[in-house]
Design a protein around this motif. Structure first.
Motif, PDB file in Angstrom:
ATOM      1  N   ARG A 163      33.179  63.957  59.593  1.00 53.61           N
ATOM      2  CA  ARG A 163      33.938  64.117  58.345  1.00 53.61           C
ATOM      3  C   ARG A 163      33.625  62.991  57.360  1.00 53.61           C
ATOM      4  O   ARG A 163      33.483  63.218  56.155  1.00 53.61           O
ATOM      5  N   SER A 164      33.528  61.761  57.878  1.00 52.12           N
ATOM      6  CA  SER A 164      33.233  60.623  57.008  1.00 52.12           C
ATOM      7  C   SER A 164      31.867  60.753  56.361  1.00 52.12           C
ATOM      8  O   SER A 164      31.714  60.548  55.143  1.00 52.12           O
ATOM      9  N   LEU A 165      30.856  61.116  57.146  1.00 47.17           N
ATOM     10  CA  LEU A 165      29.505  61.250  56.592  1.00 47.17           C
ATOM     11  C   LEU A 165      29.410  62.436  55.632  1.00 47.17           C
ATOM     12  O   LEU A 165      28.669  62.374  54.641  1.00 47.17           O
ATOM     13  N   ALA A 166      30.139  63.523  55.920  1.00 44.96           N
ATOM     14  CA  ALA A 166      30.152  64.659  54.986  1.00 44.96           C
ATOM     15  C   ALA A 166      30.649  64.215  53.618  1.00 44.96           C
ATOM     16  O   ALA A 166      30.083  64.577  52.575  1.00 44.96           O
ATOM     17  N   LEU A 167      31.701  63.402  53.617  1.00 44.29           N
ATOM     18  CA  LEU A 167      32.256  62.886  52.364  1.00 44.29           C
ATOM     19  C   LEU A 167      31.278  61.937  51.672  1.00 44.29           C
ATOM     20  O   LEU A 167      30.991  62.068  50.474  1.00 44.29           O
ATOM     21  N   ARG A 201      25.556  66.770  46.289  1.00 52.77           N
ATOM     22  CA  ARG A 201      26.460  67.819  46.753  1.00 52.77           C
ATOM     23  C   ARG A 201      25.781  68.870  47.612  1.00 52.77           C
ATOM     24  O   ARG A 201      26.442  69.758  48.163  1.00 52.77           O
ATOM     25  N   PHE A 202      24.453  68.788  47.738  1.00 50.65           N
ATOM     26  CA  PHE A 202      23.735  69.724  48.595  1.00 50.65           C
ATOM     27  C   PHE A 202      23.499  69.184  50.001  1.00 50.65           C
ATOM     28  O   PHE A 202      22.799  69.811  50.790  1.00 50.65           O
ATOM     29  N   VAL A 203      24.066  68.027  50.316  1.00 51.48           N
ATOM     30  CA  VAL A 203      23.962  67.493  51.679  1.00 51.48           C
ATOM     31  C   VAL A 203      25.251  67.830  52.422  1.00 51.48           C
ATOM     32  O   VAL A 203      26.351  67.498  51.966  1.00 51.48           O
ATOM     33  N   ARG A 204      25.100  68.469  53.572  1.00 50.13           N
ATOM     34  CA  ARG A 204      26.251  68.881  54.370  1.00 50.13           C
ATOM     35  C   ARG A 204      26.159  68.280  55.769  1.00 50.13           C
ATOM     36  O   ARG A 204      25.075  68.124  56.315  1.00 50.13           O
ATOM     37  N   VAL A 205      27.330  67.967  56.339  1.00 52.97           N
ATOM     38  CA  VAL A 205      27.396  67.394  57.684  1.00 52.97           C
ATOM     39  C   VAL A 205      28.466  68.129  58.474  1.00 52.97           C
ATOM     40  O   VAL A 205      29.622  68.210  58.038  1.00 52.97           O
ATOM     41  N   ASN A 206      28.095  68.676  59.610  1.00 50.27           N
ATOM     42  CA  ASN A 206      29.017  69.397  60.475  1.00 50.27           C
ATOM     43  C   ASN A 206      28.773  68.991  61.926  1.00 50.27           C
ATOM     44  O   ASN A 206      27.843  68.238  62.219  1.00 50.27           O
ATOM     45  N   THR A 228      31.072  72.397  55.313  1.00 52.56           N
ATOM     46  CA  THR A 228      30.765  70.989  55.563  1.00 52.56           C
ATOM     47  C   THR A 228      32.009  70.272  56.069  1.00 52.56           C
ATOM     48  O   THR A 228      33.137  70.680  55.781  1.00 52.56           O
ATOM     49  N   GLY A 229      31.808  69.243  56.863  1.00 52.77           N
ATOM     50  CA  GLY A 229      32.921  68.489  57.430  1.00 52.77           C
ATOM     51  C   GLY A 229      33.661  69.222  58.529  1.00 52.77           C
ATOM     52  O   GLY A 229      34.772  68.843  58.899  1.00 52.77           O
ATOM     53  N   THR A 230      33.031  70.237  59.095  1.00 49.30           N
ATOM     54  CA  THR A 230      33.674  71.091  60.101  1.00 49.30           C
ATOM     55  C   THR A 230      33.185  70.749  61.501  1.00 49.30           C
ATOM     56  O   THR A 230      32.009  70.471  61.702  1.00 49.30           O
ATOM     57  N   CYS A 231      34.098  70.814  62.478  1.00 49.69           N
ATOM     58  CA  CYS A 231      33.753  70.654  63.882  1.00 49.69           C
ATOM     59  C   CYS A 231      34.039  71.985  64.576  1.00 49.69           C
ATOM     60  O   CYS A 231      35.193  72.390  64.697  1.00 49.69           O
ATOM     61  N   LEU A 232      32.983  72.646  65.005  1.00 47.08           N
ATOM     62  CA  LEU A 232      33.080  74.010  65.531  1.00 47.08           C
ATOM     63  C   LEU A 232      33.012  74.013  67.048  1.00 47.08           C
ATOM     64  O   LEU A 232      32.016  73.593  67.635  1.00 47.08           O
ATOM     65  N   ASN A 233      34.078  74.485  67.691  1.00 46.53           N
ATOM     66  CA  ASN A 233      34.071  74.632  69.140  1.00 46.53           C
ATOM     67  C   ASN A 233      33.185  75.811  69.539  1.00 46.53           C
ATOM     68  O   ASN A 233      33.321  76.911  68.994  1.00 46.53           O
TER      69      ASN A 233
END
Length: 267
Positions: free
Chosen positions: A176-180, A187-192, A242-247
């Motif tokens: 979440r921190s790196l996504a922010l 704005r085209f960089v996403r982190v999940n 982005t900023g999502t943690c998917l189980n």
């Protein structure tokens, strides 16, 4: 949905998958991305022979491959690996942080060095690689995508992994921190992140352990490395996540057993 070429504004985007040398989850992820048209950077620390074999097989299928080797907890090694990627491809579009260590040990036997090593490889290594990739991605017109691999069981840990779970428990917060941080720069960089459940148990696992893992999931089956690879592909392709943690755990994180098997009597 955009094609990967449209998504990254390049005909053959570049994906680095750490921990992809040995035939485990990272390797399956690398293969899936190779077959989607990515140029692949395979990373290994000790599994160099496996990585070279995979590279040869991918090359035979028409994929351009680079093999990099180094310790993920060594900042100098990581810097050198990214320089090799710069020299070969001059870009990085996807990073999948799959490299990790884990081994069971009784709490009484865990040392400070055990905890430190897990944190250095699983937490610090993920951060260093994401920082290096992300700061390159922000300079690209279409950014890039980072997918970290965590662990569903940080919310319901099991015994004998007291040195491991703190290192993976940091992955959701880091994601979440790196996504922010990175979206503020581009704005085209996403982190999940993906939080896998029981997948790829290994041939050494007994029938009893496999059955226990199967019964512990809501779907009553053990997953595969391909389930994780497919989820990674989704997070790369969907440019509104982005900023999502998917189980990816067969419902294990929410399953507390079959209520029909529980005796609710109070007498």
């Amino acid at each position: 949905m955009k094609s990967i070429q449209e998504l990254f504004d390049v005909q053959r985007p570049v994906a680095l998958v750490t921990g992809s040398g040995s035939p485990r989850v990272g390797n399956a992820i690398a293969w899936r991305l190779a077959r989607r048209g990515f140029r692949i950077v395979l990373h290994c620390n000790t599994s160099i022979d496996h990585a070279r074999q995979t590279a040869a097989e991918m090359t035979a299928e028409g994929t351009e491959v680079l093999v990099v080797q180094g310790a993920m907890d060594d900042a100098d090694d990581v810097a050198r690996m990214f320089q090799e990627i710069d020299d070969r491809f001059a870009r990085i579009d996807v990073l999948v942080n799959s490299a990790a260590i884990w081994s069971p040990k009784r709490l009484e036997d865990v040392t400070a060095d055990d905890v430190r090593k897990n944190l250095e490889v699983n937490t610090l290594g993920t951060f260093i690689a994401a920082q290096a990739a992300g700061l390159r991605m922000v300079k690209q017109s279409r950014g890039g995508a980072i997918v970290n691999i965590g662990d569903w069981a940080v919310v319901r840990p099991y015994v004998d992994y007291a040195a491991y779970f703190p290192s993976k428990g940091a992955i959701p917060a880091m994601t979440r921190s790196l996504a922010l941080e990175l979206a503020q720069r581009n704005r085209f960089v996403r982190v999940n992140a993906i939080l896998p459940g029981p997948v790829l148990l290994g041939s050494e696992v007994s029938d009893e352990v496999e059955a226990a893992n199967r019964e512990s999931t809501l779907l009553k089956r053990v997953g595969t490395a391909e389930h994780v690879a497919h989820a990674v592909e989704f997070l790369i392709e969907n440019d509104f996540v982005t900023g999502t943690c998917l189980n990816v755990d067969g419902g294990r994180a929410i399953y507390a057993g079959d209520p029909m098997q529980v005796d609710h009597r109070t007498d």
